[in-house]
Motif scaffolding. Structure first.
Motif, PDB file in Angstrom:
ATOM      1  N   GLU A 133      21.838  36.729  49.416  1.00 46.11           N
ATOM      2  CA  GLU A 133      22.638  35.535  49.171  1.00 46.11           C
ATOM      3  C   GLU A 133      23.421  35.168  50.428  1.00 46.11           C
ATOM      4  O   GLU A 133      23.683  36.017  51.271  1.00 46.11           O
ATOM      5  N   LYS A 134      23.788  33.887  50.512  1.00 42.43           N
ATOM      6  CA  LYS A 134      24.662  33.448  51.599  1.00 42.43           C
ATOM      7  C   LYS A 134      26.103  33.730  51.186  1.00 42.43           C
ATOM      8  O   LYS A 134      26.582  33.231  50.179  1.00 42.43           O
ATOM      9  N   ARG A 135      26.810  34.528  52.002  1.00 45.46           N
ATOM     10  CA  ARG A 135      28.169  34.921  51.689  1.00 45.46           C
ATOM     11  C   ARG A 135      29.089  34.603  52.866  1.00 45.46           C
ATOM     12  O   ARG A 135      28.671  34.527  54.026  1.00 45.46           O
ATOM     13  N   ARG A 176      19.697  41.042  45.657  1.00 46.04           N
ATOM     14  CA  ARG A 176      19.126  39.803  46.153  1.00 46.04           C
ATOM     15  C   ARG A 176      19.858  39.402  47.421  1.00 46.04           C
ATOM     16  O   ARG A 176      21.017  39.780  47.634  1.00 46.04           O
ATOM     17  N   PRO A 194      23.690  35.959  55.610  1.00 54.58           N
ATOM     18  CA  PRO A 194      22.960  36.492  54.450  1.00 54.58           C
ATOM     19  C   PRO A 194      23.346  37.945  54.206  1.00 54.58           C
ATOM     20  O   PRO A 194      23.490  38.731  55.149  1.00 54.58           O
TER      21      PRO A 194
END
Length: 428
Positions: free
Chosen positions: A387-389, A385, A374
């Motif tokens: 986010e999954k990266r 925000r 994350p």
């Protein structure tokens, strides 16, 4: 009958000697014309020696790992008929006679190939008695030598075993102990293996020598940066979907293309340092070394003029050179002349690495494993925000005599901009 002496031929490139890395014949074997005799290593290339005549091998020059001078006798073959005087025997002006090798001879490491003779047996010296030491808890327990040995093999302290009678530990007591403690961590983890000695020869020895020289002469420093490769991985997947007959794109072609795009701005990284002459040579072309693991050890095939290739051409060359190295077919020219190196362990790349510089280069770059995590990402509305990266660390090792920390950090940050916006890699 006559004897033909096969001398190690001039392999070229100014080579003065070569190392025996494999024998394909032994004394007493029959070899046909053009049959394989031995594999000889020069630098990082292996050259196969073939017999010019048919006959029976009567003498060989040494064992694997021995170094033979160019022009020195390698194999003596008994042939039918006579041979010319120069080939019929080994003259004193050339070298000492090579002796027939029996079972595990002791061979000289002299490049002039001196006589090889078996080592006479010598009596085993007596071993002095061990000094007295304080008894261990296990030694104070009454038990037979056989029980003590079994307990030691099982990793059991005899002091922890309760004997069934008269205070003496027996095999039955060990069995009861094992049964009672089954699953409790007292079982041996694995069977005891035999010790093994392995000679460091051929490519493995060359690797050891080169790595030791690199660490001994080069003051390394490392720099590691984290890269968001989410967009690059999406781009890679899209290109692979429509690749047709072209090779599948991995991360490496993108990384190599980005490196080549930046090096004109960072010429100090694409360089060799001759520390004896005190001269740094900065190269205009990028001859990129690609460290590859092979059954024989680490090899570094070279992508020539990598700066002039597109992604697909880089991918094809990576595959071709990797296959050639693994199959032992890479030529000496394909294994030399790199100006900067990339080393990758693929999915086993770890979190970060500190690779050893491929001397006389001054920089080596190592991509590490891609992981998902994350991250805070700022959207178009300016709001951050989670986010999954997909992220990846890229490690650099540099020669601090030539490359300053500021140079390495600046290069890594500019590389980060290209990797995280892959469209910039593709535009001119």
């Amino acid at each position: 009958m006559g004897r033909y002496t096969f001398r190690l031929p001039d392999i070229g490139e100014g080579i003065a000697e070569a190392e025996i890395v494999a024998w394909h014949v032994a004394v007493g074997d029959r070899v046909e014309e053009d049959g394989r005799l031995a594999d000889m290593m020069t630098d990082k290339a292996t050259v196969e020696m073939e017999s010019p005549v048919s006959g029976v091998v009567v003498e060989v020059a040494g064992e694997t790992g021995d170094t033979i001078a160019i022009g020195a006798p390698l194999v003596v073959i008994e042939i039918e008929g006579e041979v010319e005087e120069d080939d019929a025997h080994i003259g004193a002006a050339d070298a000492e006679p090579v002796a027939a090798v029996a079972v595990e001879p002791v061979a000289t490491r002299d490049p002039e190939v001196e006589s090889v003779a078996p080592t006479p047996a010598t009596p085993t010296p007596s071993v002095p008695a061990s000094p007295k030491v304080a008894p261990s808890p296990s030694s104070r327990v009454m038990a037979s030598p056989a029980v003590r040995k079994r307990a030691a093999d099982l990793g059991i302290a005899l002091s922890e075993v309760r004997p069934a009678k008269d205070g003496r530990v027996r095999h039955g007591d060990l069995d009861a102990f094992l049964s009672y403690n089954a699953g409790g961590g007292f079982q041996p983890v694995a069977a005891k293996g035999a010790d093994e000695q392995v000679r460091v020869i051929g490519l493995r020895r060359r690797i050891a020598e080169n790595m030791a020289a690199s660490k001994r002469h080069i003051p390394h420093f490392a720099y590691v940066e984290e890269y968001d490769v989410t967009a690059l991985e999406e781009t890679r997947a899209q290109l692979n979907e429509g690749r047709g007959d072209r090779p599948r794109l991995t991360m490496l072609p993108f990384l190599i293309a980005a490196i080549c795009k930046l090096l004109p701005r960072y010429p100090m990284l694409n360089a060799h340092y001759d520390d004896e002459a005190g001269v740094v040579t900065r190269y205009g072309s990028v001859h990129l070394g690609m460290a590859a693991q092979t059954p024989s050890g680490l090899m570094v095939p070279v992508i020539r003029d990598a700066q002039g290739r597109n992604l697909w051409q880089l991918a094809a060359e990576i595959r071709r050179l990797g296959d050639a190295a693994r199959e032992g077919k890479a030529t000496s020219a394909e294994l030399s002349g790199s100006t900067i190196t990339v080393t990758s362990l693929g999915p086993m790349g770890g979190v970060a690495t500190t690779p050893v510089i491929n001397r006389p280069e001054v920089c080596i770059i190592g991509p590490n494993r891609i992981v998902e995590r994350p991250m805070f990402v700022k959207g178009a509305d300016g709001v951050e925000r989670i986010e999954k990266r997909k992220t990846m660390n890229i490690s650099m090792s540099c020669d601090h005599r030539v490359v300053d920390g500021w140079d390495a950090a600046s290069f890594a940050q500019d590389l980060k901009k290209l990797i995280e916006a892959p469209a910039l890699i593709l535009v001119g």
